[in-house]
Design a protein around this motif. Structure first.
Motif, PDB file in Angstrom:
ATOM      1  N   MET A   1       0.840  -1.190   0.000  1.00  0.00           N
ATOM      2  CA  MET A   1       0.000   0.000   0.000  1.00  0.00           C
ATOM      3  C   MET A   1       0.883   1.252   0.000  1.00  0.00           C
ATOM      4  O   MET A   1       1.814   1.351   0.798  1.00  0.00           O
ATOM      5  N   SER A   2       0.601   2.200  -0.920  1.00  0.00           N
ATOM      6  CA  SER A   2       1.395   3.424  -1.008  1.00  0.00           C
ATOM      7  C   SER A   2       1.143   4.307   0.205  1.00  0.00           C
ATOM      8  O   SER A   2       0.133   4.159   0.902  1.00  0.00           O
ATOM      9  N   GLU A   3       2.061   5.275   0.412  1.00  0.00           N
ATOM     10  CA  GLU A   3       1.914   6.185   1.548  1.00  0.00           C
ATOM     11  C   GLU A   3       0.652   7.035   1.415  1.00  0.00           C
ATOM     12  O   GLU A   3      -0.019   7.326   2.411  1.00  0.00           O
ATOM     13  N   GLU A   4       0.334   7.416   0.178  1.00  0.00           N
ATOM     14  CA  GLU A   4      -0.871   8.220  -0.052  1.00  0.00           C
ATOM     15  C   GLU A   4      -2.132   7.435   0.305  1.00  0.00           C
ATOM     16  O   GLU A   4      -3.064   7.967   0.922  1.00  0.00           O
ATOM     17  N   GLN A   5      -2.160   6.153  -0.082  1.00  0.00           N
ATOM     18  CA  GLN A   5      -3.308   5.296   0.265  1.00  0.00           C
ATOM     19  C   GLN A   5      -3.410   5.114   1.777  1.00  0.00           C
ATOM     20  O   GLN A   5      -4.513   5.102   2.334  1.00  0.00           O
ATOM     21  N   LYS A   6      -2.241   4.973   2.424  1.00  0.00           N
ATOM     22  CA  LYS A   6      -2.240   4.835   3.892  1.00  0.00           C
ATOM     23  C   LYS A   6      -2.833   6.063   4.562  1.00  0.00           C
ATOM     24  O   LYS A   6      -3.609   5.967   5.515  1.00  0.00           O
ATOM     25  N   LEU A   7      -2.445   7.250   4.062  1.00  0.00           N
ATOM     26  CA  LEU A   7      -2.945   8.496   4.650  1.00  0.00           C
ATOM     27  C   LEU A   7      -4.460   8.609   4.494  1.00  0.00           C
ATOM     28  O   LEU A   7      -5.160   9.038   5.405  1.00  0.00           O
ATOM     29  N   LYS A   8      -4.963   8.225   3.322  1.00  0.00           N
ATOM     30  CA  LYS A   8      -6.415   8.255   3.101  1.00  0.00           C
ATOM     31  C   LYS A   8      -7.118   7.287   4.050  1.00  0.00           C
ATOM     32  O   LYS A   8      -8.169   7.588   4.616  1.00  0.00           O
ATOM     33  N   ARG A   9      -6.514   6.107   4.187  1.00  0.00           N
ATOM     34  CA  ARG A   9      -7.097   5.093   5.072  1.00  0.00           C
ATOM     35  C   ARG A   9      -7.061   5.567   6.536  1.00  0.00           C
ATOM     36  O   ARG A   9      -8.004   5.352   7.302  1.00  0.00           O
ATOM     37  N   ALA A  10      -5.953   6.219   6.918  1.00  0.00           N
ATOM     38  CA  ALA A  10      -5.826   6.727   8.281  1.00  0.00           C
ATOM     39  C   ALA A  10      -6.876   7.797   8.571  1.00  0.00           C
ATOM     40  O   ALA A  10      -7.439   7.853   9.669  1.00  0.00           O
ATOM     41  N   THR A  11      -7.141   8.647   7.566  1.00  0.00           N
ATOM     42  CA  THR A  11      -8.191   9.671   7.725  1.00  0.00           C
ATOM     43  C   THR A  11      -9.549   9.007   7.923  1.00  0.00           C
ATOM     44  O   THR A  11     -10.347   9.425   8.775  1.00  0.00           O
ATOM     45  N   TYR A  12      -9.797   7.969   7.133  1.00  0.00           N
ATOM     46  CA  TYR A  12     -11.055   7.218   7.283  1.00  0.00           C
ATOM     47  C   TYR A  12     -11.151   6.620   8.685  1.00  0.00           C
ATOM     48  O   TYR A  12     -12.191   6.703   9.346  1.00  0.00           O
ATOM     49  N   HIS A  13     -10.046   6.044   9.162  1.00  0.00           N
ATOM     50  CA  HIS A  13     -10.015   5.448  10.502  1.00  0.00           C
ATOM     51  C   HIS A  13     -10.298   6.485  11.582  1.00  0.00           C
ATOM     52  O   HIS A  13     -10.985   6.201  12.568  1.00  0.00           O
ATOM     53  N   LEU A  14      -9.737   7.678  11.385  1.00  0.00           N
ATOM     54  CA  LEU A  14      -9.910   8.736  12.379  1.00  0.00           C
ATOM     55  C   LEU A  14     -11.388   9.028  12.604  1.00  0.00           C
ATOM     56  O   LEU A  14     -11.844   9.173  13.748  1.00  0.00           O
ATOM     57  N   TRP A  15     -12.146   9.088  11.524  1.00  0.00           N
ATOM     58  CA  TRP A  15     -13.575   9.405  11.630  1.00  0.00           C
ATOM     59  C   TRP A  15     -14.406   8.203  12.048  1.00  0.00           C
ATOM     60  O   TRP A  15     -15.327   8.334  12.860  1.00  0.00           O
ATOM     61  N   THR A  16     -14.097   7.022  11.520  1.00  0.00           N
ATOM     62  CA  THR A  16     -14.875   5.835  11.923  1.00  0.00           C
ATOM     63  C   THR A  16     -14.610   5.489  13.380  1.00  0.00           C
ATOM     64  O   THR A  16     -15.526   5.087  14.111  1.00  0.00           O
ATOM     65  N   PHE A  17     -13.359   5.649  13.808  1.00  0.00           N
ATOM     66  CA  PHE A  17     -13.013   5.428  15.214  1.00  0.00           C
ATOM     67  C   PHE A  17     -13.816   6.368  16.110  1.00  0.00           C
ATOM     68  O   PHE A  17     -14.401   5.951  17.111  1.00  0.00           O
ATOM     69  N   THR A  18     -13.862   7.644  15.712  1.00  0.00           N
ATOM     70  CA  THR A  18     -14.575   8.642  16.520  1.00  0.00           C
ATOM     71  C   THR A  18     -16.067   8.333  16.593  1.00  0.00           C
ATOM     72  O   THR A  18     -16.672   8.368  17.672  1.00  0.00           O
ATOM     73  N   ILE A  19     -16.663   8.008  15.452  1.00  0.00           N
ATOM     74  CA  ILE A  19     -18.108   7.755  15.420  1.00  0.00           C
ATOM     75  C   ILE A  19     -18.455   6.495  16.199  1.00  0.00           C
ATOM     76  O   ILE A  19     -19.405   6.478  16.996  1.00  0.00           O
ATOM     77  N   SER A  20     -17.685   5.416  15.981  1.00  0.00           N
ATOM     78  CA  SER A  20     -17.991   4.160  16.678  1.00  0.00           C
ATOM     79  C   SER A  20     -17.769   4.306  18.178  1.00  0.00           C
ATOM     80  O   SER A  20     -18.555   3.796  18.988  1.00  0.00           O
ATOM     81  N   LYS A  21     -16.706   5.045  18.569  1.00  0.00           N
ATOM     82  CA  LYS A  21     -16.448   5.270  19.995  1.00  0.00           C
ATOM     83  C   LYS A  21     -17.560   6.116  20.611  1.00  0.00           C
ATOM     84  O   LYS A  21     -18.007   5.857  21.732  1.00  0.00           O
ATOM     85  N   LEU A  22     -18.038   7.113  19.851  1.00  0.00           N
ATOM     86  CA  LEU A  22     -19.124   7.956  20.338  1.00  0.00           C
ATOM     87  C   LEU A  22     -20.398   7.137  20.534  1.00  0.00           C
ATOM     88  O   LEU A  22     -21.075   7.253  21.557  1.00  0.00           O
ATOM     89  N   LEU A  23     -20.705   6.288  19.551  1.00  0.00           N
ATOM     90  CA  LEU A  23     -21.925   5.468  19.642  1.00  0.00           C
ATOM     91  C   LEU A  23     -21.879   4.526  20.837  1.00  0.00           C
ATOM     92  O   LEU A  23     -22.849   4.413  21.595  1.00  0.00           O
ATOM     93  N   SER A  24     -20.756   3.829  21.000  1.00  0.00           N
ATOM     94  CA  SER A  24     -20.670   2.856  22.091  1.00  0.00           C
ATOM     95  C   SER A  24     -20.605   3.545  23.452  1.00  0.00           C
ATOM     96  O   SER A  24     -21.260   3.117  24.412  1.00  0.00           O
ATOM     97  N   THR A  25     -19.834   4.654  23.548  1.00  0.00           N
ATOM     98  CA  THR A  25     -19.740   5.377  24.820  1.00  0.00           C
ATOM     99  C   THR A  25     -21.063   6.032  25.169  1.00  0.00           C
ATOM    100  O   THR A  25     -21.520   6.003  26.319  1.00  0.00           O
TER     101      THR A  25
END
Length: 434
Positions: A1-25
């Motif tokens: 996976m290229s660095e650019e793809q990793k950065l896009k994936r990390a951005t996606y993780h940042l938001w999905t992590f936040t939303i899922s953590k918000l829902l469960s908390t």
């Protein structure tokens, strides 16, 4: 996976992590509030209400080291998904039970304990995964969003729980929980928990696994060898212990001594989370703190100063609404300052703890923190009965200042940030030259 793809994936993780953590908390907060109301309404007993708190705290205290061991030794994604599915099944079982039989206090206790366990396993595993989900450059943002989720759940959970409990049936109340947890499961199933991992893909299957006891012992041994992380853990535990004086003292001073109305007292409690939310948003927007341990030390000293200001209205008489405004401002400041401590410290822990030990360190910290809070509450509760509130709180401040100034002395700060020593040397050389 290229660095650019990793950065896009990390951005996606940042938001999905936040939303899922918000829902469960948020879901856990709503359920805890609604369950407490139900138990009080059914029994009219404060003791039975207290049992719901025990069912929530005790499993976390006992099982946190095991949760940390599992997070370090098994793939993280299945652990989190299984834990969240466990939450869905627990609430679904309670819903089915309520439809077939009359819901009972015992069933509330059981489900509260199960949700405590599932949230523990998902929480510890998530905490040990933040760096591998978002990468080293976005840890502060992720920690800030995590704190934002907790603050929103703290503010909104009781409000939504009260509304749902008062305006809807228990069936709708439980369905709300199930949907929230189910969405969290779907989001977490799309995440790559090994995106920035430095461990071998099959390291866990290739190496002989330690037993649970051996694994926990090795986690403790590792923690002992990490001076800076051990320092953070001990400072955190002492803060938890001495700030029980605030947790116990706030209702005692505001309600018993200053006779603050329950509605106003609720506003004072809620504004702490508003301060936490704004503080976490500040860190989400700013660049990473350059010297996080030094920054957090200053934050702790500010927090102690705010604690010392807490009993002033019980010593210097103020009008009723003067007291109300004073405590609103004070608790808001507490919330902001907590984020000035927690976020930089969280970044240090994410960066400094080796990946294979993160789960156990966070698990051990959870156990020790959960043990210190009730211990502090008992000791300070007894002290408030025999000593004036202001002297109890000022005494706690003096002890805490001494502990922080010793544990976080300049030589230790320089060990964490060696560049500070060079900076001071350059300043000294410049003064000498002048």
């Amino acid at each position: 996976m290229s660095e650019e793809q990793k950065l896009k994936r990390a951005t996606y993780h940042l938001w999905t992590f936040t939303i899922s953590k918000l829902l469960s908390t948020f879901g856990a907060s709503v359920f805890a509030f609604g369950a407490g109301l139900f138990v009080l309404e059914m029994t009219g007993s404060a003791a039975n209400f207290a049992i719901t708190m025990v069912c929530s705290i005790l499993p976390r205290m006992l099982l946190a080291p095991i949760a940390g061991y599992i997070a370090d030794n098994y793939p993280k994604k299945p652990i989190i998904i299984i834990a969240q599915i466990g939450s869905v099944l627990a609430v679904s079982t309670l819903l089915a039970y309520s439809l077939i039989f009359d819901i009972t206090v015992l069933s509330i206790y059981v489900v509260t304990a199960v949700l405590s366990i599932t949230s523990l396993f998902s929480g510890v595993t998530f905490s040990s995964s933040i760096a591998t989900l978002v990468g080293p450059d976005r840890i502060q943002k992720a920690m800030s969003f995590n704190q934002s989720s907790i603050a929103i759940a703290t503010i909104g959970g009781p409000a939504v729980g009260g509304m749902l409990y008062g305006w809807t049936t228990m069936t709708v109340f439980l369905l709300f929980q199930i949907v929230g947890y189910a969405i969290a499961v779907i989001l977490e199933s799309t995440m790559n928990f090994r995106l920035y991992s430095k461990r071998e893909q099959n390291v866990q299957s290739e190496q002989k696994k330690e037993s649970v006891i051996e694994g926990i012992k090795s986690g403790i041994s590792y923690l002992k060898t990490q001076k800076i992380i051990s320092l953070i853990v001990w400072v955190s535990l002492w803060i938890n212990f001495f700030f029980a004086a605030l947790n116990v003292g706030m209702p005692y001073v505001l309600r018993e001594q200053l006779f603050m109305k329950s509605t106003h007292f609720g506003y004072v409690e809620a504004i702490l989370s508003v301060g936490m939310l704004l503080g976490s948003l500040y860190f989400a927007a700013r660049a990473e703190v350059k010297y996080p341990l030094q920054f957090s030390k200053r934050g702790v000293l500010v927090l102690i100063a705010l604690l010392a200001l807490f009993p002033i209205p019980s010593v210097i008489e103020l009008p009723y609404y003067g007291n109300f405004v004073y405590y609103l401002a004070l608790m808001f400041s507490f919330g902001v300052t907590l984020m000035l401590i927690n976020t930089p410290i969280g970044v240090v822990m994410q960066k400094e703890i080796e990946e294979e030990y993160k789960g156990r360190v966070f698990g051990l910290l959870e156990t020790m923190a959960q043990a210190m809070m009730p211990l502090g509450a008992i000791i300070f509760g007894l002290l408030f009965d025999v000593v004036a509130a202001e002297w109890v709180i000022w005494g706690a401040c003096l002890f805490l200042i001494a502990i922080v100034l010793y544990l976080m002395r300049p030589s230790i700060i320089v060990q964490a940030h060696p560049e500070l020593d060079k900076k001071e040397s350059l300043k000294h050389e410049a003064k000498t030259a002048v």
